[in-house]
Design a protein around this motif. Structure first.
Motif, PDB file in Angstrom:
ATOM      1  N   GLU A  76      29.875  23.177  71.352  1.00 14.60           N
ATOM      2  CA  GLU A  76      30.730  22.756  70.678  1.00 14.60           C
ATOM      3  C   GLU A  76      31.254  23.248  70.130  1.00 14.60           C
ATOM      4  O   GLU A  76      30.715  24.518  69.676  1.00 14.60           O
ATOM      5  N   GLY A  77      32.907  23.445  68.880  1.00 13.65           N
ATOM      6  CA  GLY A  77      33.010  24.131  68.088  1.00 13.65           C
ATOM      7  C   GLY A  77      33.947  23.507  67.663  1.00 13.65           C
ATOM      8  O   GLY A  77      33.745  22.044  67.001  1.00 13.65           O
ATOM      9  N   PHE A  78      34.488  24.275  66.293  1.00 14.75           N
ATOM     10  CA  PHE A  78      35.881  23.622  65.514  1.00 14.75           C
ATOM     11  C   PHE A  78      36.841  24.329  66.005  1.00 14.75           C
ATOM     12  O   PHE A  78      37.199  25.348  66.407  1.00 14.75           O
ATOM     13  N   ARG A  79      37.631  22.379  65.874  1.00 15.30           N
ATOM     14  CA  ARG A  79      39.471  21.862  66.423  1.00 15.30           C
ATOM     15  C   ARG A  79      40.377  22.895  65.217  1.00 15.30           C
ATOM     16  O   ARG A  79      40.295  22.401  64.151  1.00 15.30           O
ATOM     17  N   VAL A  80      40.967  24.156  65.773  1.00 19.26           N
ATOM     18  CA  VAL A  80      42.039  24.174  64.660  1.00 19.26           C
ATOM     19  C   VAL A  80      42.930  23.448  65.403  1.00 19.26           C
ATOM     20  O   VAL A  80      43.887  22.588  65.974  1.00 19.26           O
ATOM     21  N   ASN A  81      43.438  22.551  63.688  1.00 22.88           N
ATOM     22  CA  ASN A  81      43.917  20.478  63.096  1.00 22.88           C
ATOM     23  C   ASN A  81      45.814  21.821  63.560  1.00 22.88           C
ATOM     24  O   ASN A  81      45.722  23.272  63.537  1.00 22.88           O
ATOM     25  N   LYS A  82      46.430  20.423  63.456  1.00 19.90           N
ATOM     26  CA  LYS A  82      47.652  21.044  63.415  1.00 19.90           C
ATOM     27  C   LYS A  82      48.045  21.802  61.774  1.00 19.90           C
ATOM     28  O   LYS A  82      49.416  22.135  61.728  1.00 19.90           O
ATOM     29  N   LEU A  83      47.537  21.658  61.103  1.00 14.91           N
ATOM     30  CA  LEU A  83      47.781  21.900  60.297  1.00 14.91           C
ATOM     31  C   LEU A  83      47.028  23.770  59.630  1.00 14.91           C
ATOM     32  O   LEU A  83      47.669  24.460  58.940  1.00 14.91           O
ATOM     33  N   GLY A  84      46.631  24.800  60.563  1.00 12.39           N
ATOM     34  CA  GLY A  84      45.974  25.261  60.409  1.00 12.39           C
ATOM     35  C   GLY A  84      44.657  25.466  60.444  1.00 12.39           C
ATOM     36  O   GLY A  84      43.882  26.523  60.434  1.00 12.39           O
ATOM     37  N   ASN A  85      44.370  24.238  59.836  1.00 12.56           N
ATOM     38  CA  ASN A  85      42.686  24.156  59.116  1.00 12.56           C
ATOM     39  C   ASN A  85      41.270  23.774  59.986  1.00 12.56           C
ATOM     40  O   ASN A  85      41.336  23.437  61.527  1.00 12.56           O
ATOM     41  N   VAL A  86      40.007  24.247  59.463  1.00 15.24           N
ATOM     42  CA  VAL A  86      38.991  23.891  60.575  1.00 15.24           C
ATOM     43  C   VAL A  86      38.095  23.308  59.065  1.00 15.24           C
ATOM     44  O   VAL A  86      38.570  23.886  57.886  1.00 15.24           O
ATOM     45  N   ASN A  87      37.295  22.213  59.678  1.00 18.29           N
ATOM     46  CA  ASN A  87      36.974  21.257  59.148  1.00 18.29           C
ATOM     47  C   ASN A  87      35.082  21.803  59.077  1.00 18.29           C
ATOM     48  O   ASN A  87      34.358  21.560  59.691  1.00 18.29           O
ATOM     49  N   LEU A  88      34.784  22.749  58.148  1.00 20.30           N
ATOM     50  CA  LEU A  88      33.462  22.927  58.340  1.00 20.30           C
ATOM     51  C   LEU A  88      32.518  22.313  56.772  1.00 20.30           C
ATOM     52  O   LEU A  88      32.760  21.435  56.323  1.00 20.30           O
ATOM     53  N   PRO A  89      31.101  21.876  57.555  1.00 22.95           N
ATOM     54  CA  PRO A  89      30.024  21.684  56.161  1.00 22.95           C
ATOM     55  C   PRO A  89      30.275  22.132  55.444  1.00 22.95           C
ATOM     56  O   PRO A  89      31.017  23.586  54.968  1.00 22.95           O
ATOM     57  N   VAL A  90      30.044  21.394  54.152  1.00 25.42           N
ATOM     58  CA  VAL A  90      30.019  22.355  52.995  1.00 25.42           C
ATOM     59  C   VAL A  90      31.142  22.817  52.537  1.00 25.42           C
ATOM     60  O   VAL A  90      32.202  22.060  51.574  1.00 25.42           O
ATOM     61  N   ALA A  91      32.049  23.463  53.056  1.00 20.34           N
ATOM     62  CA  ALA A  91      33.492  24.217  52.236  1.00 20.34           C
ATOM     63  C   ALA A  91      34.137  23.340  52.950  1.00 20.34           C
ATOM     64  O   ALA A  91      35.498  23.430  52.335  1.00 20.34           O
ATOM     65  N   GLY A  92      34.110  22.379  53.416  1.00 16.27           N
ATOM     66  CA  GLY A  92      35.531  21.864  53.685  1.00 16.27           C
ATOM     67  C   GLY A  92      36.740  22.804  54.624  1.00 16.27           C
ATOM     68  O   GLY A  92      36.460  22.564  55.531  1.00 16.27           O
ATOM     69  N   ASN A  93      37.829  22.062  54.659  1.00 21.44           N
ATOM     70  CA  ASN A  93      38.898  22.906  55.216  1.00 21.44           C
ATOM     71  C   ASN A  93      39.632  24.049  55.167  1.00 21.44           C
ATOM     72  O   ASN A  93      38.978  24.481  54.054  1.00 21.44           O
TER      73      ASN A  93
END
Length: 245
Positions: A76-93
């Motif tokens: 599994e991984g974290f997808r970089v969305n169209k805004l350039g963000n990754v959504n991490l637990p606790v920390a958010g975008n």
């Protein structure tokens, strides 16, 4: 017969890489084009976070291996969305677009410092793929564990070019932030080593153009050439025999 043979000949080509290099053996050059790949939208990243707290480690452990619908293990991984963000637990975008891996790790550590003490962050690309097609011995798409890959290494993984591959016209197709760039590179020239495109980036496509000689060789008309030559030879022998009687 001579005219037929000449019509089927292709121009003489240079099959030697960097044939114009005339420097002395052992001569060194400063590498100025080794540019680290930067994170783009739609990239898939492995982000591993370790802290001094076992409870926090469980919370951040989202990159474990799982079985997909085909039965293969995938990460599994974290997808970089169209805004350039990754959504991490606790920390958010967290915005990582345009950053190198090292810069992204520092950015994530800075964001997590507000929630946990002394986090250790490791980030890797999960979609660093290079595709090599055209006149190579083993065309394929290669998923890399090392983000530093140059053009020669990619061609080597594909089994190198065939004799029909045009070393003077290798095509690189690169997409960055919705824009496609097409670059023509001449591997007969040594200055390609200093090209900004010599080092590849994620999702690059390398296409080796075939020489015109291959089209001639595989042409259906060309397959009839031996039969035509044999027929002409037979007619010539029969005509000579008949005239000598």
């Amino acid at each position: 017969m001579i005219l037929i043979l000449l019509s089927s000949c292709s121009p003489r080509r240079n099959l030697v890489y960097f044939s114009d290099l005339t420097g002395k053996s052992g001569e060194s050059q400063v590498i100025t084009n080794d540019i680290e790949p930067r994170i783009q939208t739609n990239d898939l990243l492995s982000i591993t976070i370790n802290t001094l707290s076992s409870e926090s480690n469980v919370l951040f452990a989202v990159n474990s291996n799982n079985m997909n619908k085909n039965g293969y293990s995938e990460k599994e991984g974290f997808r970089v969305n169209k805004l350039g963000n990754v959504n991490l637990p606790v920390a958010g975008n967290i915005n990582l677009q345009g950053l190198t891996i090292e810069e992204a790790q520092q950015t994530v550590v800075k964001s997590l410092n507000n929630y946990v003490k002394d986090p250790i962050v490791n980030i890797q690309f999960l979609n660093f793929r290079i595709t090599v097609i055209g006149e190579v011995n083993h065309p394929a798409t290669f998923t890399m564990t090392n983000e530093k890959m140059n053009l020669l290494e990619a061609l080597g993984m594909a089994g190198d070019m065939t004799a029909y591959g045009k070393r003077e016209n290798v095509l690189l197709i690169r997409e960055i932030e919705g824009k496609r760039t097409i670059i023509h590179m001449n591997l007969n020239k040594g200055d390609i080593l200093n090209s900004p495109y010599f080092y590849l980036k994620q999702n690059d496509i390398v296409y080796v153009e075939p020489d015109k000689g291959k089209a001639i060789d595989i042409s259906p008309n060309n397959r009839l050439m031996p039969l035509l030559i044999a027929t002409i030879s037979a007619v010539a022998v029969l005509a000579t025999t008949f005239l000598n009687r």
